[in-house]
Design an enzyme around this catalytic site. Structure first.
Site, PDB file in Angstrom:
ATOM      1  N   GLU A  68       0.875  -1.181   0.000  1.00 15.94           N
ATOM      2  CA  GLU A  68       0.000   0.000   0.000  1.00 15.94           C
ATOM      3  C   GLU A  68       0.908   1.225   0.000  1.00 15.94           C
ATOM      4  O   GLU A  68       1.418   1.645   1.032  1.00 15.94           O
ATOM      5  CB  GLU A  68      -0.904   0.005   1.240  1.00 15.94           C
ATOM      6  CG  GLU A  68      -1.834  -1.200   1.342  1.00 15.94           C
ATOM      7  CD  GLU A  68      -2.988  -1.154   0.358  1.00 15.94           C
ATOM      8  OE1 GLU A  68      -3.089  -0.176  -0.407  1.00 15.94           O
ATOM      9  OE2 GLU A  68      -3.788  -2.101   0.351  1.00 15.94           O
TER      10      GLU A  68
ATOM     11  N   CYS B 294      -3.172   8.315   3.011  1.00 16.02           N
ATOM     12  CA  CYS B 294      -2.834   7.757   1.694  1.00 16.02           C
ATOM     13  C   CYS B 294      -3.863   8.188   0.663  1.00 16.02           C
ATOM     14  O   CYS B 294      -3.557   8.303  -0.524  1.00 16.02           O
ATOM     15  CB  CYS B 294      -2.772   6.232   1.754  1.00 16.02           C
ATOM     16  SG  CYS B 294      -1.575   5.587   2.928  1.00 16.02           S
TER      17      CYS B 294
END
Length: 534
Positions: free
Chosen positions: A284, A318
């Site tokens: 990720e 993110c």
């Protein structure tokens, strides 16, 4: 008002005195985290730590919250070995029983939700409601995994051969290494731990070295539940440390799956290392997410959603909104409304109710922000608001910066300002003329995590979510780029890493799959009509 008290550390034979605010000491005490002793940062069934000392620094005040003894190389080796040993036992625990243990973990976390949420705010810097929400996300994924523990089903496949059946069978995978980032110091571990435990694996956690207290507090809660159920503590182990500890986990052949959350640069190295030994990865990595606003969009919901996406967590998610593409017909009105919202921002202690803007996490993040602003000025971008650090007391003691909106002169998506993710509250805007142009800009960057289209025209929706639409892992319509739920798989494409965590089919990465052909007939025919008779 922040009142201070003195804390005394003993290091060797030397006593060190420091000042600790009551806001900090109250939160730490509520979770039984010592304010006077160095903390053990390794857990594999027992607490230890004799490696380097890491300091947890509050990004709001700059005060040292605690010092943590990380894993020595030998302790890391031992923790990995104990994780392996714990896995060989835990894999035989029936899946519904593992679900019951997860239910108890869920209850234990829920009982300390507000205290843990406050710790996230204290150590990471996000506002209290986001800190509590992050812990709630861990609680929610435990709920999900409890049900999943009775539904991790394989498949029965029809065989072309008479008297044969084919089964696709999932079994526990092994040891899962979780290398988590500072910005979600609780939730990302929760995503991985819940699915890993449901699948019958052991997990070893290497958190960000700047958020060790969150990992210690969570591990203590989980460890107590495991102990009460007679499960080895190394099923949910912890090793605090720096880059070397993360590298050792990535290199270890005793770790079948490594889940890494962090930068593209480090993620590329982790991926290469794990792949070199044919291990599995969940990566990720960078986001660089865009919101596209069409002329038919409902601005009453689009503007505040973009505001949260760009400013929430001080731009350190993110999924934070980094790029804003506005149709020419509504661009002036949208930017005017957005600037008015930015003008209402009042940075403050993230633990104070009503605060919407907390600090950046570290002094290194301040430099990232400053370098990006300097670059915007060097390319003659129009900075509509922000662009500076907050320097008045008491904000000067922390890492507070002004959320920024800029309009670069160039709209070339391959230019540095558009193609590089800046982990700070900086929103770059551009104007487009048609949806095809906006989709092309959205897809032109290396990253592919989250994306958002604002439109009430179903034809635009069809283009956006279809084969020629957004190439991100998260493709939203009339929902911002940030704030995903746990029910669907979370993750991105391209240089974001292709990893998937949390809900959906993400659990299938945490098991090993076997295709089992079973012959219950009196003959042994070959497939595809092959004849190999003597």
């Amino acid at each position: 008002m922040i009142v201070a008290k003195r804390a005394i550390y003993t290091i060797g034979r030397v006593q060190l005195t420091r000042t600790l605010s009551t806001r900090a000491s109250t939160i730490l005490s509520a979770l039984d985290i010592s304010t006077t002793e160095e903390l053990s940062g390794v857990y594999d069934g027992q607490w230890r730590g004799s490696g380097d000392i890491f300091s947890s620094v509050c990004p709001t005040t700059g005060e040292i919250l605690a010092r943590v003894k990380s894993a020595s190389p030998q302790e890391l080796h031992d923790a990995l070995a104990r994780s392996r040993e714990a896995y060989t036992l835990f894999r035989h625990v029936p899946a519904p029983r593992r679900g019951e243990i997860l239910r108890q973990i869920r209850e234990a976390l829920s009982a300390k939700r507000d205290e843990l949420g406050a710790l996230v705010s204290l150590e990471m810097g996000k506002i209290r409601t986001e800190g509590v929400g992050e812990v709630q996300e861990f609680i929610d994924i435990c709920d999900y995994a409890v049900g999943l523990s009775r539904m991790m089903n394989g498949n029965v496949v029809a065989s072309e051969r008479p008297g044969h059946s084919i089964l696709e069978v999932p079994n526990p995978l092994g040891v899962v290494g979780v290398l988590s980032a500072f910005n979600f110091p609780v939730a990302v571990y929760g995503w991985n731990l819940a699915l890993s435990l449901a699948a019958g694996n052991a997990t070893i956690w290497k958190p960000s070295p700047s958020t060790p207290l969150c990992s210690i507090a969570v591990t203590r809660i989980v460890a107590r539940v495991l102990e009460s159920n007679g499960i080895p503590g190394a099923v949910a182990g912890l090793v605090t440390g720096g880059r070397e500890a993360g590298a050792a986990i990535a290199e270890s052949r005793d770790v079948e799956l490594v889940s890494f959350t962090g930068s593209e640069l480090v993620g590329r190295n982790v991926g290469k290392t794990v792949m070199s030994r044919f291990g599995k990865t969940i990566l990720e990595l960078g986001g660089n997410n865009a919101s596209i606003v069409m002329p038919d969009a409902d601005l009453s919901i689009a503007v505040p959603s973009v505001f949260f996406g760009a400013v929430g967590t001080a731009g350190q998610r993110c999924t934070s909104t980094r790029r804003l593409y506005l149709h020419r017909d509504i661009a002036p009105e949208f930017l005017d409304r957005l600037k008015k919202l930015y003008a209402t921002i009042k940075p403050a202690d993230p633990l104070v109710d009503g605060t919407l803007l907390g600090p950046l996490h570290t002094s290194a993040a301040l430099k990232t922000y400053s370098d990006a602003i300097d670059h915007l000025r060097s390319i003659d971008a129009d900075i509509l608001t922000g662009g500076n650090r907050y320097t008045d007391a008491p904000l000067d003691a922390g890492n507070f910066v002004q959320p920024t909106i800029a309009i670069p002169k160039s709209v070339d998506p391959k230019a540095k300002i558009w193609s590089t993710e800046t982990f700070a509250p900086i929103l770059n805007a551009a104007v487009f003329d048609n949806i095809e142009e906006a989709i092309a800009w959205n897809n032109a960057v290396p990253q592919g995590l989250s994306s958002s289209l604002w439109s009430r025209d179903i034809r635009n929706l069809g283009k956006w979510i279809g084969p020629g639409g957004s190439d991100a892992g998260i493709v939203n319509v009339n929902v911002g780029t940030s704030g995903a739920e746990i029910g669907a798989a979370f993750g991105g494409n391209k240089s974001t890493g292709w990893g998937r965590e949390s809900g959906g089919d993400a659990w299938k990465q945490y098991v090993r799959w076997s295709a089992c052909t079973i012959n219950f007939s009196d003959s042994a025919p070959l497939a595809q009509g092959v004849n190999f008779s003597i």
